[in-house]
Design an enzyme around this catalytic site. Structure first.
Site, PDB file in Angstrom:
ATOM      1  N   LYS A   1      39.514  34.358  44.642  1.00 37.30           N
ATOM      2  CA  LYS A   1      38.179  35.044  44.607  1.00 37.30           C
ATOM      3  C   LYS A   1      38.184  35.454  45.986  1.00 37.30           C
ATOM      4  CE  LYS A   1      36.859  34.703  40.190  1.00 37.30           C
ATOM      5  NZ  LYS A   1      36.548  33.769  39.305  1.00 37.30           N
TER       6      LYS A   1
ATOM      7  N   LYS B   1      47.081  36.210  33.959  1.00 36.87           N
ATOM      8  CA  LYS B   1      46.456  35.524  32.645  1.00 36.87           C
ATOM      9  C   LYS B   1      45.693  36.567  31.847  1.00 36.87           C
ATOM     10  CE  LYS B   1      42.601  32.911  34.390  1.00 36.87           C
ATOM     11  NZ  LYS B   1      41.606  31.828  34.317  1.00 36.87           N
TER      12      LYS B   1
ATOM     13  N   LYS C   1      38.914  37.397  30.816  1.00 38.98           N
ATOM     14  CA  LYS C   1      37.644  38.274  30.456  1.00 38.98           C
ATOM     15  C   LYS C   1      37.216  39.293  31.450  1.00 38.98           C
ATOM     16  CE  LYS C   1      35.693  34.174  28.486  1.00 38.98           C
ATOM     17  NZ  LYS C   1      34.991  33.035  28.788  1.00 38.98           N
TER      18      LYS C   1
END
Ligand code: TYM
Length: 333
Positions: A114, A196, A199
């Site tokens: 991130k 992966k 969302k």
């Protein structure tokens, strides 16, 4: 207390649950309902580490609980609560953060990924994210924490923090064990099988939501990225797309990956393979979607589930926090 071992785990209420959450997480949680004292929560405090729209977070939280229940987490057999509704998570996080070296947090893969994407404006909440996770788990004396592969590193930090606290202040916390299921532990994006299923994916064709229609599921599987050559083999390095579909099929059809490979190895090309995978997913998702449709609008029912969960969780949290405050030397009246 029931005397059963405690299972605790959580999920961020950011949008719709997807196949990765179902196969990597909820299916394993459901299998533990009968043998354990199960606590499931929505990590809404973790969710605000990323920019969000408040009204959406509120709606997603209720929707997520409805999806939990639709996926088989029966509130009569477990407790479901919201992290933000229990006093203790952030209080314990502070205490634990005073024992956690910054360097360890800076080395976390999720934090590094991130920071690379977001840069300087990354909020400090993301650095402390694993400490809040540790607090979530240790607050309830969890023995087992069922998670997908991606959360394993955070669980290791939790174990380190628990041991450090116990060594510093005397035996207090249970050192929890991660519980990572085999099939479905790492469901990858249908559009980028090297990442992966998540969302936050930009391309929604990469994920299958547990409320997606049959048609949409079929379209997404038909459009899933595959690899060159028409053979169906499990080879995550050279054939990540096909391996991901095999993995998904194995998890939804409840067979081993080896059995899935055997079943499909004689098929000459990908189209019939994809159709069978799509059929298996549809068979799994359709009843969940229907149940979700029934529960989602029943606000009173959902509120009653949160309330029962919160009362139970708060009782446990109060007990643990009293112990922790005493150990660290805070004055308790
Ligand atoms: P979250 O919301 O990202 O994911 C919830 C659960 O789903 C699993 N999962 C996957 N498994 C397989 N393949 C995937 N593509 C996939 N994507 C998600 C995750 O491993 C997880 O088990 N930090 C946590 C929430 C949390 C938590 C906790 C979990 C907060 N406190 C305490 C356990 C214990 C998270 O963001 O999960």
């Amino acid at each position: 207390m029931s005397g059963k071992k405690i299972v605790l785990t959580g999920m961020q209420p950011t949008g719709k649950l997807h196949l990765g959450n179902l196969l990597g997480a909820i299916n394993n949680w459901r299998r533990m309902l009968d043998g354990y004292d199960c606590l499931f929560f929505l990590a809404d405090q973790h969710a605000i580490t990323m920019p969000h729209i408040p009204a959406e977070l509120r709606k997603n939280t209720a929707d997520c609980v409805a999806q939990y229940i639709a996926c088989g987490l029966d509130p009569a057999r477990c407790k479901i609560f919201l992290q933000s509704q229990v006093i203790g998570h952030t209080e314990l996080m502070w205490i634990l953060s005073c024992l956690t070296p910054i360097g360890q947090l800076e080395r976390m893969t999720q934090f590094k990924d991130k920071s690379k994407k977001i840069g300087e404006s990354l909020c400090s909440g993301l650095l402390f994210y694993p400490v809040l996770m540790a607090a979530d788990i240790l607050l309830y004396g969890a023995d087992f924490v069922p998670v997908g592969e991606d959360q394993k590193q955070h669980l290791e930090v939790t174990r380190d923090i628990a041991q450090k606290f116990n060594n510093t202040y005397s035996e207090t916390f249970t050192v929890p064990e991660p519980h990572i299921g085999q099939a479905g532990a790492r469901v990858m994006s249908l559009q980028n099988p090297l990442a992966k299923m998540s969302k936050s994916e930009k391309n929604q064709n990469g994920l299958i939501g547990v409320a997606d229609s049959d048609d949409l599921i079929r379209k997404k599987i038909a459009a899933a990225v595959t690899d060159s050559g028409g053979t169906i083999e499990f080879d995550e390095v050279n054939k990540p797309g096909i391996s991901n579909l095999l993995n998904i099929y194995a998890a939804v059809a409840e067979v081993s990956v080896g059995e899935a490979v055997e079943q499909f190895s004689s098929l000459g090309n990908y189209a019939p393979f994809k159709r069978i995978v799509a059929d298996a997913i549809v068979a799994k998702i359709a009843p969940i979607r229907e149940k979700y449709g029934e529960i989602a609008g029943d606000r009173e029912y959902l509120l009653s589930v949160f309330r029962a969960g919160r009362e139970d969780a708060q009782r446990r949290a109060n007990k643990m926090m009293a112990k922790v405050y005493r150990k660290v030397g805070f004055v308790i009246e």
